[in-house]
Design a protein around this motif. Structure first.
Motif, PDB file in Angstrom:
ATOM      1  N   GLY A  26       0.705  -1.119  -0.035  1.00  0.00           N
ATOM      2  CA  GLY A  26       0.090  -0.118  -0.151  1.00  0.00           C
ATOM      3  C   GLY A  26       1.000   1.205   0.105  1.00  0.00           C
ATOM      4  O   GLY A  26       0.610   2.236  -0.744  1.00  0.00           O
ATOM      5  N   ALA A  27       1.954   1.207   0.669  1.00  0.00           N
ATOM      6  CA  ALA A  27       2.850   2.686   0.834  1.00  0.00           C
ATOM      7  C   ALA A  27       3.366   2.889  -0.809  1.00  0.00           C
ATOM      8  O   ALA A  27       3.424   3.826  -0.916  1.00  0.00           O
ATOM      9  CB  ALA A  27       3.818   2.097   1.875  1.00  0.00           C
ATOM     10  N   PHE A  28       3.866   1.770  -1.206  1.00  0.00           N
ATOM     11  CA  PHE A  28       4.479   2.024  -2.709  1.00  0.00           C
ATOM     12  C   PHE A  28       3.478   2.423  -3.640  1.00  0.00           C
ATOM     13  O   PHE A  28       3.462   3.152  -4.412  1.00  0.00           O
ATOM     14  CB  PHE A  28       5.319   0.703  -3.062  1.00  0.00           C
ATOM     15  N   GLN A  29       2.185   1.678  -3.600  1.00  0.00           N
ATOM     16  CA  GLN A  29       1.277   2.174  -4.467  1.00  0.00           C
ATOM     17  C   GLN A  29       0.888   3.598  -4.295  1.00  0.00           C
ATOM     18  O   GLN A  29       0.354   4.375  -5.191  1.00  0.00           O
ATOM     19  CB  GLN A  29       0.098   1.214  -4.252  1.00  0.00           C
ATOM     20  N   ALA A  30       0.747   3.953  -2.930  1.00  0.00           N
ATOM     21  CA  ALA A  30       0.478   5.320  -2.842  1.00  0.00           C
ATOM     22  C   ALA A  30       1.307   6.435  -3.292  1.00  0.00           C
ATOM     23  O   ALA A  30       0.678   7.531  -3.542  1.00  0.00           O
ATOM     24  CB  ALA A  30       0.417   5.620  -1.231  1.00  0.00           C
TER      25      ALA A  30
END
Length: 223
Positions: A26-30
């Motif tokens: 989720g952090a990278f996709q954000a």
């Protein structure tokens, strides 16, 4: 004479890899960056989040790393709230091993983790362990592992000497932190770094039930 057993958390006490991988995804996709491989994500478990993001996304700038840290924390908290204790289950036999040490009059327990205080306290509450650990050292208050600050503080807070203390963990960060602080290191083989990398361990354990006796051996008394 009091002894001190200091535990890492992720990969040692609890198996949190599912939530860690999901939250890092989720952090990278954000921020629109490609998600690292699962093995790469697990390799940074134990580091403070700011250090982990730099390791996993060295090309990103500081502002992006800060956004990733915030997104990771938000995802992780959401997963924890949804699942409770099931979010980060204890490894088999860990409850019995930790509580056996805690029941001894001559032994105190501590934690040294890359988790935030909020996350750790929620985890301990979920597992019924609030107040079990005499010293709790978290990423909020210290440089990232393997800096020995967490261990020096745990020793100071409990009044135990390094010779009577042992660090229990699953990563090279735990091992190097223990070495820098002059503590014996107990490695566990069920965590996130290959046991073959734990070359500085006094012993490498394959079952949680082995922890209490090993702690007694390494702190100067036979089991």
């Amino acid at each position: 004479m009091t002894r001190l057993a200091i535990f890492d958390v992720d990969g040692t006490l609890v198996d949190s890899q599912g939530d860690i991988v999901a939250s890092m995804t989720g952090a990278f996709q954000a921020v629109g960056l490609p998600v690292p491989a699962r093995a790469a994500i697990l390799s940074i478990v134990g580091l403070s989040l700011d250090h982990a993001m730099v390791r996993l996304a060295p090309e990103a700038d500081t502002a992006t790393h800060d956004r990733m840290v915030a997104a990771y924390k938000a995802h992780y908290q959401e997963l924890r709230v949804k699942a409770g204790a099931a979010s980060s289950p204890l490894y088999p036999g860990i409850r019995e091993a930790v509580e056996a040490l805690a029941a001894r009059d001559d032994t105190v327990l501590a934690i040294a983790t890359g988790k935030s205080r909020r996350g750790l306290l929620a985890l301990l509450e979920n597992h019924g362990w609030s107040g079990l650990f005499a010293s709790v050292q978290v990423a909020d208050d210290h440089p990232s592992k393997p800096h020995p600050s967490m261990l020096f503080t745990a020793l100071a807070e409990t009044g135990v000497t390094a010779e009577r203390a042992v660090m229990i963990g699953d990563t090279t960060y735990d091992m190097d932190m223990a070495g820098a602080a002059g503590l014996s290191f107990l490695g566990v083989d069920w965590g996130y770094h290959p046991p073959a990398l734990l070359t500085g361990a006094a012993e490498i354990l394959s079952a949680a039930a082995q922890i209490p006796d090993a702690v007694l051996r390494l702190t100067g008394e036979p089991a």
